[in-house]
Design an enzyme around this catalytic site. Structure first.
Site, PDB file in Angstrom:
ATOM      1  N   ALA A  73       0.819  -1.225   0.000  1.00 37.45           N
ATOM      2  CA  ALA A  73       0.000   0.000   0.000  1.00 37.45           C
ATOM      3  C   ALA A  73       0.847   1.267   0.000  1.00 37.45           C
ATOM      4  CB  ALA A  73      -0.921  -0.007   1.212  1.00 37.45           C
ATOM      5  N   GLU A 128     -15.629  -4.684  -3.141  1.00 37.56           N
ATOM      6  CA  GLU A 128     -15.195  -6.012  -3.622  1.00 37.56           C
ATOM      7  C   GLU A 128     -15.847  -7.138  -2.816  1.00 37.56           C
ATOM      8  OE1 GLU A 128     -14.175  -8.413  -5.902  1.00 37.56           O
ATOM      9  OE2 GLU A 128     -12.714  -6.866  -6.405  1.00 37.56           O
ATOM     10  N   ILE A 151     -13.468 -13.773  -3.868  1.00 33.62           N
ATOM     11  CA  ILE A 151     -13.070 -13.791  -5.293  1.00 33.62           C
ATOM     12  C   ILE A 151     -12.985 -12.349  -5.796  1.00 33.62           C
ATOM     13  CG2 ILE A 151     -13.661 -14.586  -7.613  1.00 33.62           C
ATOM     14  CD1 ILE A 151     -15.437 -16.732  -6.351  1.00 33.62           C
ATOM     15  N   GLU A 179     -28.394 -19.627   7.269  1.00 29.89           N
ATOM     16  CA  GLU A 179     -28.917 -18.723   8.295  1.00 29.89           C
ATOM     17  C   GLU A 179     -30.180 -19.316   8.911  1.00 29.89           C
ATOM     18  OE1 GLU A 179     -27.563 -15.693   8.807  1.00 29.89           O
ATOM     19  OE2 GLU A 179     -26.216 -15.569   7.091  1.00 29.89           O
ATOM     20  N   LYS A 213     -26.140  -9.687  -5.991  1.00 30.80           N
ATOM     21  CA  LYS A 213     -24.774  -9.763  -6.524  1.00 30.80           C
ATOM     22  C   LYS A 213     -24.779  -9.681  -8.055  1.00 30.80           C
ATOM     23  CE  LYS A 213     -23.495 -12.606  -2.539  1.00 30.80           C
ATOM     24  NZ  LYS A 213     -23.469 -13.978  -2.025  1.00 30.80           N
ATOM     25  N   GLY A 243     -17.360 -16.220   4.493  1.00 32.76           N
ATOM     26  CA  GLY A 243     -16.426 -16.620   5.554  1.00 32.76           C
ATOM     27  C   GLY A 243     -15.599 -15.441   6.012  1.00 32.76           C
TER      28      GLY A 243
HETATM   29  N1  HSE Z   1     -25.234 -15.897   2.300  1.00 30.14           N
HETATM   30  C1  HSE Z   1     -24.247 -15.829   1.289  1.00 30.14           C
HETATM   31  C2  HSE Z   1     -24.011 -17.199   0.681  1.00 30.14           C
HETATM   32  C3  HSE Z   1     -22.911 -15.324   1.753  1.00 30.14           C
HETATM   33  O1  HSE Z   1     -24.581 -18.179   1.125  1.00 30.14           O
HETATM   34  O2  HSE Z   1     -23.234 -17.268  -0.261  1.00 30.14           O
HETATM   35  C4  HSE Z   1     -22.824 -13.864   1.832  1.00 30.14           C
HETATM   36  O3  HSE Z   1     -23.143 -13.262   0.631  1.00 30.14           O
END
Ligand code: HSE
Length: 436
Positions: free
Chosen positions: A33, A129, A136, A190, A205, A302
């Site tokens: 950086a 990102e 990724i 979840e 996304k 993660g």
């Molecule tokens: N809940 C999302 C998944 C992870 O299962 O890929 C965070 O975007």
């Protein structure tokens, strides 16, 4: 030079990963950086827990606005999630002249236009990102690595929870409900998995990737969203017999008529690399005119994988914050005054191929009637599979793969086939993409 000072709004899974990786790889990150990057403030409602993560040298507060008001903080990292208070705080941070890093896909997919406009006006960066496919670097790839290209389409497995469920259904022949319960017990899904299993998370996304790939505004409200809750394990089995796997894909394509933006279960040829992405892993395939096909694979969620993306943004901002705002990488890859107004197409105008499963009476002439309707609607058949009726059964399953056709035509054909007295149950339709 004094280190860049970072304030974290929220220190849950991603926040603690960010803190830990920044500390562990401090020297390496500083060499890249050009100066140190330090978390100096954290806001979290659970102050005691936050203190136990960051120790005594970091100021912990329970009011995020104290971070925004601190003139020493250069970058605010929003890790709260959702579009409520997170939106308010991001806008306030921008107004206060802070650069913002966020992992909040929902916020950007729904309110991105307002947020990027505010950031542009204020001359600050909003980096995200971590919002798409976790670790990724797909935003970087689309926005910078592929900048020479005219992107034609992208298709991604961008939700790990649903990919895990589909992998288990295929491997073990289990039902959707059984695997979901198992995934929740193991903590993979979840407690309220609605956004994941109904395709909403993937659509957030896909919306962000679509905007960057084609230079259109983020338009989550125009995305077609269908999850995996109605998928049956028998369809996974039949697809496999025909040489396909079923994946939940986020797809965006440029066509002459406009942009396709859709999330739904999809048959993909088993031989494609992306069809073999299993468990909670993510992958995004991009087709572009100069480079051809590229594939990006890795962990989509993660603590440290997502922290990896957050810190990449922190480094980018550290390198660029003294640059003239007009010379920085534009938020959505294209210059704000060069965005396209190509329309997002309604699903009825999307062109794709299909898998159909019909529960039919095992009688003479049934196949002819079904194929007759497809022929009259100008839909060409690619393959047909008929399950042998079991002993004593008077019905069977008819599986048909079609060539490409426009969705409106397929809707017509399905409605007509459904009227046949020999079609005994609602017809299952799953879209199919060859990805070649
Ligand atoms: N809940 C999302 C998944 C992870 O299962 O890929 C965070 O975007």
């Amino acid at each position: 030079m004094k280190p860049i000072q970072v304030g974290l709004l929220g220190i849950g899974t991603v926040g603690s990963g960010t803190f830990e990786v920044l500390k562990r790889n401090q020297e390496e990150i500083q060499r890249r950086a050009g100066r140190g990057i330090e978390v100096t403030m954290v806001a979290d409602l659970d102050v005691a827990r936050a203190k136990s993560i960051v120790g005594a040298n970091v100021q912990v507060v329970d009011d995020a606005r104290k971070i925004i008001a601190n003139p020493d903080i250069d970058i605010v990292v929003e890790l709260i999630g959702g579009y409520g208070i997170a939106k308010q705080l991001v806008l306030e941070a921008i107004e206060a002249g802070k650069h913002v890093v966020t992992a909040n896909k929902a916020l950007l997919a729904v309110h991105g236009t307002e947020i990027f406009a505010a950031a542009h006006k204020k001359g600050v960066m909003v980096a995200f990102e971590a919002a798409v496919a976790g670790g990724i670097p797909i935003i970087k790839a689309l926005r910078e690595g592929l900048t020479a290209n005219r992107i034609q389409w992208l298709a991604g497995i961008i939700n790990g929870t649903t990919n895990f469920i589909l992998s288990e259904m295929r491997d073990k022949g289990l039902t959707f409900d059984d695997v979901l319960k198992q995934a929740q017990a193991l903590g993979y899904a979840e407690a309220d998995p609605t956004f994941d299993i109904e395709g909403v998370d993937a659509a957030h996304k896909a919306t962000i990737m679509s905007a960057i790939a084609f230079g259109v505004p983020v338009q989550f409200d125009k995305a077609y969203v269908e999850g995996i809750t109605k998928l049956e394990s028998q369809d996974i089995k039949y697809a496999e017999q025909l040489g396909y796997r079923i994946k939940l894909l986020g797809i965006s394509k440029r066509t002459a008529a406009g942009i396709e933006l859709r999330v739904h279960p999809c048959l993909v040829p088993s031989k494609r690399l992306i069809a073999n992405v299993e468990g909670a892993m993510n992958a995004v395939m991009v087709q572009a005119d100069a480079v051809g096909t590229t594939l990006y694979y890795g962990k989509g969620a993660g603590s440290e994988p997502t922290a990896s993306a957050v810190i990449a943004d922190l480094v980018d901002i550290t390198r660029l914050h003294t640059a003239d705002p007009l010379n920085r990488v534009p938020h959505l890859a294209f210059q704000p005054d060069a965005m396209s107004n190509l329309a997002i197409l309604p699903m009825a105008q999307v062109v794709t191929s299909y898998y159909l499963r019909l529960r039919v009476a095992d009688q003479a002439g049934v196949l002819a009637k079904v194929t007759g309707i497809l022929a009259n609607t100008d839909i060409s058949i690619d393959a047909v599979l008929q399950r042998e009726a079991g002993e004593g059964e008077s019905h069977t399953d008819l599986i048909i793969l079609t060539h490409d056709c426009v969705e409106a035509k397929m809707n017509e054909a399905i409605a007509e086939m459904q009227q046949l007295s020999t079609v005994l149950a609602p017809i299952t339709r799953i879209r199919k993409e060859e990805l070649n």
